[in-house]
Design a protein around this motif. Structure first.
Motif, mmCIF file in Angstrom:
data_model
loop_
_atom_site.group_PDB
_atom_site.id
_atom_site.type_symbol
_atom_site.label_atom_id
_atom_site.label_comp_id
_atom_site.label_asym_id
_atom_site.label_seq_id
_atom_site.Cartn_x
_atom_site.Cartn_y
_atom_site.Cartn_z
ATOM 1 N N PHE A 82 0.841 -1.202 0.000
ATOM 2 C CA PHE A 82 0.000 0.000 0.000
ATOM 3 C C PHE A 82 0.885 1.264 0.000
ATOM 4 C CE2 PHE A 82 -1.588 3.428 2.724
ATOM 5 C CZ PHE A 82 -2.633 3.872 1.948
ATOM 6 N N SER A 85 2.350 1.772 -3.326
ATOM 7 C CA SER A 85 1.438 1.927 -4.465
ATOM 8 C C SER A 85 0.521 3.136 -4.346
ATOM 9 C CB SER A 85 0.602 0.652 -4.659
ATOM 10 O OG SER A 85 -0.337 0.503 -3.625
ATOM 11 N N ALA A 87 -0.610 6.803 -4.366
ATOM 12 C CA ALA A 87 -0.034 8.018 -4.956
ATOM 13 C C ALA A 87 0.146 9.130 -3.920
ATOM 14 C CB ALA A 87 -0.910 8.497 -6.109
ATOM 15 N N ARG A 90 3.137 8.276 -1.598
ATOM 16 C CA ARG A 90 4.403 8.423 -2.341
ATOM 17 C C ARG A 90 4.782 9.898 -2.490
ATOM 18 N NH1 ARG A 90 5.953 3.858 -5.757
ATOM 19 N NH2 ARG A 90 7.129 5.310 -7.036
ATOM 20 N N ILE A 111 -4.268 9.003 7.438
ATOM 21 C CA ILE A 111 -5.454 8.905 6.583
ATOM 22 C C ILE A 111 -6.640 8.486 7.441
ATOM 23 C CG2 ILE A 111 -6.505 7.592 4.690
ATOM 24 C CD1 ILE A 111 -3.807 7.527 3.316
ATOM 25 N N TYR A 213 -6.694 16.825 1.536
ATOM 26 C CA TYR A 213 -7.719 16.110 0.795
ATOM 27 C C TYR A 213 -7.197 15.815 -0.607
ATOM 28 C CZ TYR A 213 -11.781 14.971 -1.939
ATOM 29 O OH TYR A 213 -12.640 14.329 -2.790
ATOM 30 N N SER A 215 -8.086 14.766 -4.072
ATOM 31 C CA SER A 215 -9.313 14.654 -4.866
ATOM 32 C C SER A 215 -9.234 13.472 -5.839
ATOM 33 C CB SER A 215 -9.583 15.950 -5.623
ATOM 34 O OG SER A 215 -8.494 16.232 -6.470
ATOM 35 N N GLN A 216 -8.037 13.098 -6.250
ATOM 36 C CA GLN A 216 -7.922 11.974 -7.188
ATOM 37 C C GLN A 216 -8.282 10.652 -6.538
ATOM 38 O OE1 GLN A 216 -3.928 12.638 -8.831
ATOM 39 N NE2 GLN A 216 -4.975 12.842 -10.807
ATOM 40 N N SER A 217 -7.913 10.507 -5.274
ATOM 41 C CA SER A 217 -8.190 9.233 -4.611
ATOM 42 C C SER A 217 -9.369 9.347 -3.644
ATOM 43 C CB SER A 217 -6.963 8.759 -3.842
ATOM 44 O OG SER A 217 -6.630 9.682 -2.817
ATOM 45 N N ASP A 218 -9.847 10.584 -3.425
ATOM 46 C CA ASP A 218 -10.921 10.826 -2.458
ATOM 47 C C ASP A 218 -10.498 10.378 -1.056
ATOM 48 O OD1 ASP A 218 -13.493 11.741 -1.766
ATOM 49 O OD2 ASP A 218 -14.310 9.718 -1.853
ATOM 50 N N LEU A 219 -9.224 10.589 -0.714
ATOM 51 C CA LEU A 219 -8.742 10.250 0.626
ATOM 52 C C LEU A 219 -8.668 11.520 1.468
ATOM 53 C CD1 LEU A 219 -5.797 7.723 0.035
ATOM 54 C CD2 LEU A 219 -8.075 7.234 0.946
#
Lengths: 254, 254
Positions: A82, A85, A87, A90, A111, A213, A215-219
């Motif tokens: 995890f 991988s 983003a 990383r 998170i 936040y 937005s690409q992963s909604d995390l």
């Protein structure tokens, strides 16, 4: 898909295997088959099957000079995939390392996961030497700056649900467990863009967090800078490092 | 227990679930159900059952704006329990952090697992900024100082078996893949108590490792100090820090 169809997809034995791994911790490092039956509620045959399988897979091993089981280093591989991988993780790591070097404090990316935050990246500095909280640690919302900052990204209904689900424990003599006051502090974080917490989770900890936040992963998460109360007051920490922590968050988000 | 009895204890679906988690990595971050069937070799119904179950358990989630699966932060919890419960890892961490602060290098504790070492503790310094190798990373024996130092604790027969099982790849233009020479260097480590490796796994890496054997847990491993070749020659690293790394290893072992 209907609920019935979905439930027929669920593989119970997978849940059972993870439950066996989850009973090991700092207080329960080496467990006999009898311990496993007690702590999981499984019968002896089931406990034996899951311990045997997890041993074969390399996640459990026999303790030296005993037939007890313990976790192996291989258990760290699952989370490492995890970490390598994801983003957001990383992207954040070099910034967090730099922030730790610049401030001498400990920096963290966490998170939001359900009603808690999970630490997914952590760098220690000269000022913070506590090596016990680590990647994979799960911390409550109400008494951590990371938790409050991450929770400030929730809408009002979600926030109320998360606060209602907290285990409101007095972690230190200073821990504030007044749900209304904590909610107000999270709303302040929503307004001002940062959370500060002092002596709330452990004594001598002074932590400043800014929400993240992705937005690409909604995390939803937060970055945190921790220093010791021996070296800074709350106001000194804000004056010296808030702008730097905020610009680090912007760099990670961009 | 007879082999037949043992094999009847083995729960195949647990293996299958872990195999699904294991196909995700930096190159395969988001996977559709079709990807999962291809990469695991399972039929669609099995892939669906394991993905559904792992999603329910919180280890997989749907990617934002897509029906693909990705790993969640929760996967880091399993290894965190090992990190917090293993006596050697707990004992080593403050020493490794101090060693990193003193040297400005990156320090690591790794544990021998089969034919590789797994990083179970890591602290970065000012001199080493590479945040990609992390706790849970699995590295080969032949081209890492940690691997060679840990392997120096094996007897001759075990060492030959481990070397025979290496995937002898040219990791950098400098990687030595001559099995006899590597074996000799590991025997030298057995004799002198340390291993040094330069540009073998990645370019610009200069690493010094000392073996760690924990007699209480019967774990073989190594502590490693990594600096960059820009700042030190091999001899300079040894002259300046060998004694410090060795005394750190003694402190951890005692």
């Amino acid at each position: 898909m209907s609920q019935e169809k979905k439930d027929s997809l669920y593989v119970q034995s997978v849940e059972k295997a993870f439950k066996v791994l989850a009973i090991f911790n700092a207080q329960q490092r080496a467990l006999s088959l009898t311990d496993v039956t007690k702590l999981t509620g499984y019968n002896k045959s089931a406990a034996q099957r899951f311990c045997y399988t997890l041993e074969k897979l390399g996640f459990l091993r026999r303790c030296h000079n005993s037939s007890d089981f313990e976790l192996t280093a291989k258990t760290t591989e699952i989370g490492a995939r995890f970490i390598e991988s994801n983003a957001l993780v990383r992207r954040a790591r070099p910034y967090l390392h730099t922030l730790s070097l610049k401030t001498e404090g400990a920096t963290t990316l966490s998170i939001l996961d359900g009603n808690e935050v999970i630490f997914v990246s952590r760098f220690l500095g000269r000022d913070v030497l506590d090596t016990t909280v680590t990647v994979g640690s799960r911390l409550p919302i109400y008494c951590t700056a990371s938790g409050r900052a991450a929770a400030s990204l929730l809408d009002d209904q979600q926030l109320d649900a998360v606060l209602a689900a907290q285990d409101w424990q007095q972690r230190t003599p200073e821990t504030n467990i007044d749900q209304q006051q904590i909610k107000q502090q999270i709303l302040d974080c929503q307004r001002y863009g940062y959370a500060v917490v002092k002596d709330q989770y452990v004594m001598a900890d002074l932590s400043l967090s800014v929400p993240i936040y992705d937005s690409q992963s909604d995390l939803r998460g937060a970055i945190n800078l921790a220093v010791t109360t021996a070296n800074y007051s709350q106001q000194q920490l804000i004056d010296k490092y808030l702008a730097l922590v905020q610009s680090t968050a912007r760099a990670i988000n961009s």
